[in-house]
Structure formats: structure tokens, C-alpha cells
Enzyme design. Structure first.
Site, short mmCIF file in Angstrom:
data_model
loop_
_atom_site.label_atom_id
_atom_site.label_comp_id
_atom_site.label_asym_id
_atom_site.label_seq_id
_atom_site.Cartn_x
_atom_site.Cartn_y
_atom_site.Cartn_z
N GLY A 181 1.33 4.71 -1.29
CA GLY A 181 1.25 3.32 -0.82
C GLY A 181 1.79 2.27 -1.50
N THR A 188 3.83 7.76 5.76
CA THR A 188 2.76 8.35 4.69
C THR A 188 3.44 8.47 3.34
OG1 THR A 188 1.42 10.47 4.18
CG2 THR A 188 3.52 10.81 5.35
N GLY A 189 2.65 8.55 2.32
CA GLY A 189 3.19 8.74 0.98
C GLY A 189 2.57 7.83 0.02
N THR A 247 -1.61 10.97 5.09
CA THR A 247 -2.25 9.87 6.01
C THR A 247 -1.91 10.19 7.30
OG1 THR A 247 -2.03 7.97 4.63
CG2 THR A 247 -1.94 7.71 6.91
N GLY A 251 -4.29 1.18 0.22
CA GLY A 251 -2.99 1.56 0.09
C GLY A 251 -2.16 0.79 1.29
N ASP A 252 -1.11 1.43 1.57
CA ASP A 252 -0.16 0.80 2.89
C ASP A 252 -0.62 1.16 4.07
OD1 ASP A 252 0.31 3.66 2.22
OD2 ASP A 252 1.83 3.62 3.76
N1 ASP Z 1 -0.26 6.12 2.22
C1 ASP Z 1 -1.51 6.61 1.76
C2 ASP Z 1 -2.07 5.62 0.75
O1 ASP Z 1 -1.22 5.25 -0.26
C3 ASP Z 1 -1.72 7.83 1.36
C4 ASP Z 1 -0.82 8.97 2.00
O2 ASP Z 1 -0.48 8.71 3.30
O3 ASP Z 1 -0.61 10.16 1.56
O4 ASP Z 1 -3.16 5.31 0.57
#
Ligand code: ASP
Length: 320
Positions: free
Chosen positions: A205, A202-203, A151, A181-182
């Protein structure tokens, strides 16, 4: 002191444009929107906007958010399809007293009513990624969300001390239709308070949301911590908490900036990069590394790394 910080190398061109705007007294709202739009528009970044990776039914569903740190106004879209710049729709939503978070068909209706650009966001490259992924999937290895989901999340402060935060993403590759997601969720994917500072994530979520990690970082900064200290404490402690309670923790990378333009970043994964520019720092990409005792440090990305990055992003794709 003005500044802007963002998750991942892909934000570099966008924050460079924002840096130019901020230098000339541009405001934090326009600067951050411009920066995110640049990432959304670049088709070779396969996790944000145009060219974003699709869900398991080969549809690109996008999430985005925009927050004004002065008023704490928030605008968010979840699972929106066929609109070019979700962040601009989120910004527009942040100007209303209610109906600030719209999803799916409702978000699209709003975007249509307000004249936002419609666009088929599914590129040929994204279709190839999809088909190759389906092909790799055998009966034993069921379709799982792809782990390279990235993200773009940003925090910005302008010369007058106004702050903003914004995010944009296609979420997890191969997600279920309707999965959000988050990234568009306040406190989890982003948070900003001009009296203190902001943070963005990012990660995975599903895990970031369990700890409202962006809000936690802002809270720690409010208690007096430097953004770096706040990021490290929040990420380290929550990563540990997840491992203790659940046996594992998803990817989690956070960036933060305070209202003095000081910044920080923390991650629980190898290979995280971020981009930052301030009044005293030209737009720069850093790679996060860990030493032998697991202590995190930053290294400026080398010319070779930068060239290799773009070459791999734009390399021709073959359908298997
Ligand atoms: N955080 C985002 C989600 O879970 C994806 C990402 O940041 O890699 O949708």
C-alpha cells in the site's frame, strides 16, 4: 455486458455468486458487496475479514472501501476492529453526503449504531501464524511486515451499465497499530467511474499510494485505452519510476474492467492470480506469468493448481 473482476484466486467463490446475481439482472452494488462478503467470511483466507492476520499487537484491524461509479459516492473504513463485514459498513458510509471515511473507534461506533454484526475476527489459525512469526523473529531479524499480504479488490458492471468498486483487507501482517494502506484510499486501492470503468489494487500500500495507480488506470481508459493496455502502461511505468527514484518498487498488482465488460490485469510480481466472470466468460481464475523477455501473459489455472491452492490454505497449522 455485465462482468466482475477481482484480485486473487480467493475471490472465485464470491464472484461466482455475483455472476449469478448479475445474470438475473442484479445490480452492481449488491453483486460486489455479496462477492466481497464471501471472501471476508471465509476464515481460511488469511488476509481479508474473518481469519485476517493481526497487527504487531495481535489485533485484527481491517480496511475496506465501496464506490458507486454512477454518483462517485465513496465509503471507507480504516483500522476497524471486531466487525464481521467491513465492506458493508463502507457501503453504508457511501450513502451519506459527509463523514464517508471513518477510522478506528469512530468507525466502530458507526457500525454499532447501525446494527452491523460484531464478531471477534481473530481466529485460532491467525493466532498460530502470529506466534510462529514472533518465534521466528530473532534479535537480528526484527519484526517486519509479512510479504504475503493480499487484498481482495473488485470492479463490477451490471447489465444496465452501473459500475462499482470495492476492497477489503487486513492489510500488512505485523503492521503497526493504526497503519492504513491503499485499500480504503480512493484513487489508490480502487476507483470507478461508470462513464469509463474501474480499477483496484493489491500490493504494498505504501507504494501503490505514491502513484494513485487505480485512478491512473481509469484515466488511461478514459483516454481510450483498453483495460489491459491501461493496466500494463500504468503498472510498468510506475514500477520503473519507483525503481529509478527509490532503487526498488513494492509489489503492485492491478485489475480493471471498463463499462463494456472488457478487462485487464498487470503486475510486477510472480505468482499473481485473479478471477473474472462476464456475460461471455464463466467464473475463471487466471495466473499471470512472464515469458523470457519479461512480457506478461495469462494462463487459466489448472485443476491441479486449484486443488493445491485450497489444500495449502486449509492444511492444519502447528504452533512452533
Ligand atoms: N494493499 C494492502 C495494504 O497495503 C495489502 C495487499 O494488498 O496485499 O494494506
Amino acid at each position: 455486458m455485465y462482468g466482475i473482476i477481482a484480485t486473487w484466486r480467493m475471490a472465485l467463490e464470491g464472484i461466482s455468486e455475483a455472476d449469478e446475481m448479475l445474470k438475473k439482472n442484479g445490480n452492481a452494488k449488491d453483486a460486489i458487496e455479496t462477492a466481497i462478503r464471501a471472501v471476508e467470511d471465509f476464515e481460511y483466507y488469511k488476509s481479508v475479514g474473518y481469519g485476517g492476520l493481526p497487527n504487531e499487537e495481535m489485533e485484527v484491524e481491517l480496511d475496506a472501501a465501496f464506490m458507486d461509479g454512477d454518483t462517485l459516492d465513496i465509503g471507507c473504513v480504516g483500522g476497524i476492529k471486531d466487525y464481521a463485514n467491513p465492506v458493508s459498513i463502507a457501503r453504508k458510509l457511501s450513502t451519506y453526503p459527509v463523514n464517508n471515511f471513518l477510522v478506528g473507534a469512530g468507525a466502530e461506533k458507526f457500525a454499532h449504531r447501525h446494527g452491523f454484526e460484531r464478531k471477534n475476527m481473530l481466529t485460532e489459525r491467525a493466532q498460530i501464524h502470529y506466534h510462529n512469526r514472533v518465534k521466528e523473529t530473532t534479535v537480528q531479524t526484527e519484526l517486519k511486515p509479512y510479504s504475503g499480504h493480499d487484498t481482495v479488490g473488485m470492479v463490477c458492471v451490471d447489465k444496465e451499465g452501473h459500475m462499482t468498486s470495492a476492497t477489503s483487507t487486513s492489510g500488512l501482517f505485523m503492521k503497526h497499530p493504526g497503519r492504513v494502506g491503499d485499500s480504503p484510499v480512493a484513487g489508490s486501492g480502487f476507483y470507478v467511474d461508470s462513464k469509463v470503468g474501474g480499477a483496484s489494487a493489491t500490493g504494498l500500500g505504501e507504494d501503490v499510494m505514491k502513484g494513485c495507480v487505480s485512478y491512473e488506470i481509469v484515466r488511461l481508459m478514459k483516454e481510450g485505452m483498453h483495460p489491459q493496455q491501461a493496466c500494463e502502461k500504468a503498472v510498468k511505468e510506475f514500477d520503473l519510476e519507483l525503481r529509478e527514484r527509490r532503487g526498488k518498487a513494492g509489489d503492485m498488482s492491478l485489475i480493471a474492467m471498463n463499462n463494456k465488460g472488457e478487462w485487464g490485469c498487470a503486475t510486477n510480481i510472480e505468482g499473481f492470480s485473479f478471477a473474472v466472470a462476464t456475460e461471455i466468460l464463466k467464473p475463471t481464475v487466471y495466473l499471470v506469468k512472464f515469458d523470457e523477455i519479461g512480457k506478461q501473459y495469462f494462463e487459466e489455472a489448472s485443476q491441479e493448481w486449484m486443488e493445491n491452492y485450497m489444500a495449502t490454505r486449509t492444511a492444519p497449522l502447528i504452533r512452533k
